[in-house]
Design a protein around this motif. Sequence first.
Motif, PDB file in Angstrom:
ATOM      1  N   ILE A  29       0.839  -1.193   0.000  1.00  0.00           N
ATOM      2  CA  ILE A  29       0.000   0.000   0.000  1.00  0.00           C
ATOM      3  C   ILE A  29       0.875   1.243   0.000  1.00  0.00           C
ATOM      4  O   ILE A  29       1.817   1.368   0.797  1.00  0.00           O
ATOM      5  CB  ILE A  29      -0.930  -0.003   1.226  1.00  0.00           C
ATOM      6  CG1 ILE A  29      -1.792  -1.281   1.202  1.00  0.00           C
ATOM      7  CG2 ILE A  29      -1.800   1.241   1.268  1.00  0.00           C
ATOM      8  CD1 ILE A  29      -2.642  -1.470   2.439  1.00  0.00           C
ATOM      9  N   VAL A  46      -6.756   4.404  -0.133  1.00  0.00           N
ATOM     10  CA  VAL A  46      -7.657   3.465  -0.807  1.00  0.00           C
ATOM     11  C   VAL A  46      -8.990   3.427  -0.068  1.00  0.00           C
ATOM     12  O   VAL A  46      -9.055   3.736   1.125  1.00  0.00           O
ATOM     13  CB  VAL A  46      -7.067   2.039  -0.856  1.00  0.00           C
ATOM     14  CG1 VAL A  46      -5.805   2.004  -1.674  1.00  0.00           C
ATOM     15  CG2 VAL A  46      -6.809   1.516   0.547  1.00  0.00           C
ATOM     16  N   ILE A  66      -3.300   0.675  -3.597  1.00  0.00           N
ATOM     17  CA  ILE A  66      -2.673  -0.636  -3.404  1.00  0.00           C
ATOM     18  C   ILE A  66      -1.897  -0.934  -4.684  1.00  0.00           C
ATOM     19  O   ILE A  66      -2.482  -1.123  -5.746  1.00  0.00           O
ATOM     20  CB  ILE A  66      -3.729  -1.727  -3.136  1.00  0.00           C
ATOM     21  CG1 ILE A  66      -4.651  -1.326  -1.987  1.00  0.00           C
ATOM     22  CG2 ILE A  66      -3.029  -3.057  -2.805  1.00  0.00           C
ATOM     23  CD1 ILE A  66      -5.800  -2.302  -1.755  1.00  0.00           C
ATOM     24  N   LEU A 112      -0.188  -6.295   5.703  1.00  0.00           N
ATOM     25  CA  LEU A 112      -0.313  -5.007   5.021  1.00  0.00           C
ATOM     26  C   LEU A 112       1.035  -4.305   5.118  1.00  0.00           C
ATOM     27  O   LEU A 112       1.529  -4.040   6.214  1.00  0.00           O
ATOM     28  CB  LEU A 112      -1.409  -4.151   5.668  1.00  0.00           C
ATOM     29  CG  LEU A 112      -2.796  -4.785   5.783  1.00  0.00           C
ATOM     30  CD1 LEU A 112      -3.777  -3.787   6.403  1.00  0.00           C
ATOM     31  CD2 LEU A 112      -3.301  -5.277   4.440  1.00  0.00           C
ATOM     32  N   PHE A 138       3.150  -0.985   4.228  1.00  0.00           N
ATOM     33  CA  PHE A 138       2.957   0.421   3.892  1.00  0.00           C
ATOM     34  C   PHE A 138       4.259   1.046   3.395  1.00  0.00           C
ATOM     35  O   PHE A 138       5.350   0.515   3.600  1.00  0.00           O
ATOM     36  CB  PHE A 138       2.452   1.181   5.118  1.00  0.00           C
ATOM     37  CG  PHE A 138       1.198   0.591   5.708  1.00  0.00           C
ATOM     38  CD1 PHE A 138      -0.001   0.670   5.024  1.00  0.00           C
ATOM     39  CD2 PHE A 138       1.218  -0.058   6.930  1.00  0.00           C
ATOM     40  CE1 PHE A 138      -1.160   0.118   5.549  1.00  0.00           C
ATOM     41  CE2 PHE A 138       0.073  -0.615   7.475  1.00  0.00           C
ATOM     42  CZ  PHE A 138      -1.117  -0.523   6.781  1.00  0.00           C
TER      43      PHE A 138
END
Length: 207
Positions: free
Chosen positions: A11, A196, A46, A37, A39
């Motif tokens: 992401i 997102v 994404i 996830l 970052f």
Amino acid sequence: MPGPAVVALDIAGPSEPWVALGLTVADGIAQVGATTLRFGAEGDGIVGWSLSGVGEEALDGVPTQWLPQPVLPSHPVDHPATAVAVDHVVVATPDPARTFAAFEAVGMVLRREATGGSPEHPLRQGFFRHGEAVVEVVGPPEADGDGPARLWGLTLVVADFDAARRASGDHLAPAKDAVQPGRRIATLRRSAGLPVPVALMSAAPVN
């Protein structure tokens, strides 16, 4: 279930907005159930994902890292928002039939199709699931261009909706009934500063 499963999502942008909404992040990573996830990626939204199995570097245009060996999630992490899993990841495409075929070619199984959207903007939906997270492919009923598919948004399962609301404050819209019986869902507003679209969904009721 056999077949490629979602292992991680990359992401774009900093992790701070996610922390502010109640995710526990360490070294740019949040473990939410079986999905990692990650970052801080370059780009927008994404930007890519990791799937279990073996395949091409781009899956119908979606940048993909393949992990041929079994991957176990890191030690479970407590999140102030009580996030316990990624319920589903949404893939947007201008050509659902093409994207369905590309996913099926690497061993993913189209388990269900549906229609959604509105009369003005109808959608064709397809659902794939081989791990904890469902992959939902959405696009127009008929092909509308030859652009690539892209990762668009995600829904997180929370164990305690009240705790999630306390963590996110006014950034969480009012909850409504989800499509799944007995579950509630609420979207995070743009004021949350996330790159997102994200929704929070209550856990499935225990029979």
